[in-house]
Write an enzyme that holds these catalytic residues in place. Structure first.
Site, PDB file in Angstrom:
ATOM      1  N   THR A  96       0.785  -1.086   0.171  1.00 52.14           N
ATOM      2  CA  THR A  96      -0.094   0.015  -0.070  1.00 52.14           C
ATOM      3  C   THR A  96       0.659   1.188   0.055  1.00 52.14           C
ATOM      4  O   THR A  96       0.415   2.493  -0.492  1.00 52.14           O
ATOM      5  CB  THR A  96      -0.940  -0.177   1.247  1.00 52.14           C
ATOM      6  N   TYR A 115      -7.791   0.324  -4.613  1.00 50.04           N
ATOM      7  CA  TYR A 115      -6.760   0.722  -5.125  1.00 50.04           C
ATOM      8  C   TYR A 115      -5.506  -0.770  -5.498  1.00 50.04           C
ATOM      9  O   TYR A 115      -6.075  -1.692  -5.237  1.00 50.04           O
ATOM     10  CB  TYR A 115      -5.909   1.500  -3.946  1.00 50.04           C
ATOM     11  N   THR A 156       1.599  -4.512   4.226  1.00 53.06           N
ATOM     12  CA  THR A 156       1.303  -4.914   5.713  1.00 53.06           C
ATOM     13  C   THR A 156       0.999  -6.223   5.876  1.00 53.06           C
ATOM     14  O   THR A 156       1.224  -6.779   7.167  1.00 53.06           O
ATOM     15  CB  THR A 156       0.571  -3.723   6.323  1.00 53.06           C
ATOM     16  N   ASP A 157       0.181  -6.823   4.844  1.00 46.74           N
ATOM     17  CA  ASP A 157      -0.243  -8.184   4.912  1.00 46.74           C
ATOM     18  C   ASP A 157       0.594  -9.142   5.302  1.00 46.74           C
ATOM     19  O   ASP A 157       0.305 -10.007   6.327  1.00 46.74           O
ATOM     20  CB  ASP A 157      -0.872  -8.627   3.789  1.00 46.74           C
ATOM     21  N   LYS A 183       0.182  -7.905  12.529  1.00 48.12           N
ATOM     22  CA  LYS A 183      -0.903  -7.126  11.992  1.00 48.12           C
ATOM     23  C   LYS A 183      -2.208  -7.557  12.645  1.00 48.12           C
ATOM     24  O   LYS A 183      -2.699  -8.747  12.682  1.00 48.12           O
ATOM     25  CB  LYS A 183      -1.120  -7.249  10.614  1.00 48.12           C
ATOM     26  N   GLU A 207      -2.891 -28.581  28.424  1.00 53.74           N
ATOM     27  CA  GLU A 207      -4.002 -29.398  28.119  1.00 53.74           C
ATOM     28  C   GLU A 207      -3.659 -30.654  27.447  1.00 53.74           C
ATOM     29  O   GLU A 207      -4.423 -31.710  27.206  1.00 53.74           O
ATOM     30  CB  GLU A 207      -4.999 -28.728  27.730  1.00 53.74           C
TER      31      GLU A 207
HETATM   32  N1  GLU Z   1      -2.601  -6.597   0.538  1.00 50.84           N
HETATM   33  C1  GLU Z   1      -1.451  -5.450   0.281  1.00 50.84           C
HETATM   34  C2  GLU Z   1      -0.158  -5.740   0.784  1.00 50.84           C
HETATM   35  O1  GLU Z   1       0.093  -6.654   2.042  1.00 50.84           O
HETATM   36  C3  GLU Z   1      -1.753  -4.169   0.804  1.00 50.84           C
HETATM   37  C4  GLU Z   1      -2.056  -3.985   2.288  1.00 50.84           C
HETATM   38  C5  GLU Z   1      -0.865  -3.169   2.850  1.00 50.84           C
HETATM   39  O2  GLU Z   1       0.125  -2.874   2.339  1.00 50.84           O
HETATM   40  O3  GLU Z   1      -1.434  -2.611   3.851  1.00 50.84           O
HETATM   41  O4  GLU Z   1       1.046  -5.457   0.137  1.00 50.84           O
END
Ligand code: GLU
Length: 328
Positions: free
Chosen positions: A14, A27, A93-94, A166, A284
């Protein structure tokens, strides 16, 4: 004062994403060239010499061994290059926590390595990418940043890649850190570390894997049976991470099937589908009797990364795998 020279490795995400409007939701992650980001940064007057290198232009859900290997090679070269002081990796971020943890396991701690991303595309109203990047430059330029392992800079916080996960799909403050809290708070103007570097002079813990063995995450659910375990073994899984309930639990038939997998030489690590917390041995589930491994502080995604690295290095027996997770 000489300004630091920072290698910036672009992978997409992103932070390099562009939409069709500043207010729409849709996007394309990774659409912008790294050069474009750096040009925007030039206007911020940051005191650093940024050296861009594109590695990929993808959403990080598509990252895999080829991109990881390219990143590892570029980082290893830069760590050996006296002309480079630090490394910043722009990343979706994924899977930032997976890339960050893999590099953390396979690189020495001799120079700062900082991952940075964004939750909003570059042309969205209230975009966070430039601020996160400015923060990453602040961190990477700091004399106190070396010797902390790979870090993730998001939401004005510096997290250890080992601890980051995340925890929100769209909030700007999307990452949490466990079991340790943030290493520092950061803004473009200020950086406050919460302790001294604790990993100075560490060598790489593991060799970068020559290939990624098939290690699967199996999420437990009430009422499930053992067939998903059998199916994973049927497609040649070389390791299984259970994203279990609570302390890494699953229905009895599933645990029994996982014990059979472990007995057949496929290491099985019990992690939790719960957002946060330790999974300990023999709570457990009788790990000693069943030959299973407890993930301790690592969630399923990072447990899978560590298990892939271990299996690729020929480490599959439960005691050795457990020792690696205890050290994690
Ligand atoms: N799904 C995309 C990725 O991880 C966009 C999410 C992001 O960067 O926040 O590249």
């Amino acid at each position: 004062m000489t300004i630091p020279r920072i290698l910036v490795l672009g992978t997409g995400g992103t932070i390099a994403g562009a939409g069709s409007s500043a207010t729409g939701a849709a996007y394309r992650p990774g659409d912008l060239a790294l050069e474009t980001l750096i040009t925007h940064l030039d206007t911020l007057g940051l005191a650093a010499d940024l050296v861009p290198q594109d590695v990929a232009k993808i959403g990080s859900q598509d990252i895999g061994w080829a991109e990881w290997q390219a990143l590892h090679i570029a980082c290893a070269r830069a760590l050996d290059d006296p002309a480079i002081d630090a490394i910043i990796i722009t990343h979706g971020t994924d899977t930032a926590e997976e890339t960050g943890f893999l590099l953390d396991l396979t690189l020495p701690t001799t120079k700062p390595v900082v991952l940075v991303g964004a939750m909003r595309p570059a042309d969205a109203v209230g975009a966070d990418g430039m601020r996160n990047f400015a923060n990453a430059v602040k961190v990477a330029s700091d004399a106190q940043a070396t010797g902390r392992g790979v870090m993730l800079v998001m939401g004005d916080a510096v997290l250890s890649a080992r601890d980051a996960r995340k925890a929100a799909t769209s909030a700007i403050d999307a990452f949490r850190s466990f079991p340790r809290g943030p290493l520092a708070r950061v803004s473009p103007a200020r950086l406050d570390w919460f302790g001294p570097p604790n990993r100075a002079g560490e060598a790489a813990r593991y060799a970068f894997p020559a290939a990624l063995p098939r290690v699967a995450i199996l999420t437990a659910g009430a009422g499930m049976d053992e067939q998903p375990v059998e199916a994973l073994l049927g497609i040649g899984a070389k390791g299984i991470v259970l994203a279990g309930m609570g302390q890494g639990n699953a229905p009895r038939v599933v645990i029994e099937a996982l014990a059979r997998a472990a007995a057949s030489g496929v290491p099985v690590v019990r992690a939790t589908r719960v957002d946060e917390g330790l999974v300990d041995r023999n709570v457990e589930v009788d790990d000693d009797a069943l030959g299973l491994v407890a993930a301790r502080a690592l969630g399923p995604a990072k447990a899978r990364v560590l298990l892939m690295v271990l299996v690729a290095g020929g480490v599959t027996d439960a005691a050795s795998v457990q020792a690696a997770f205890d050290a994690g």
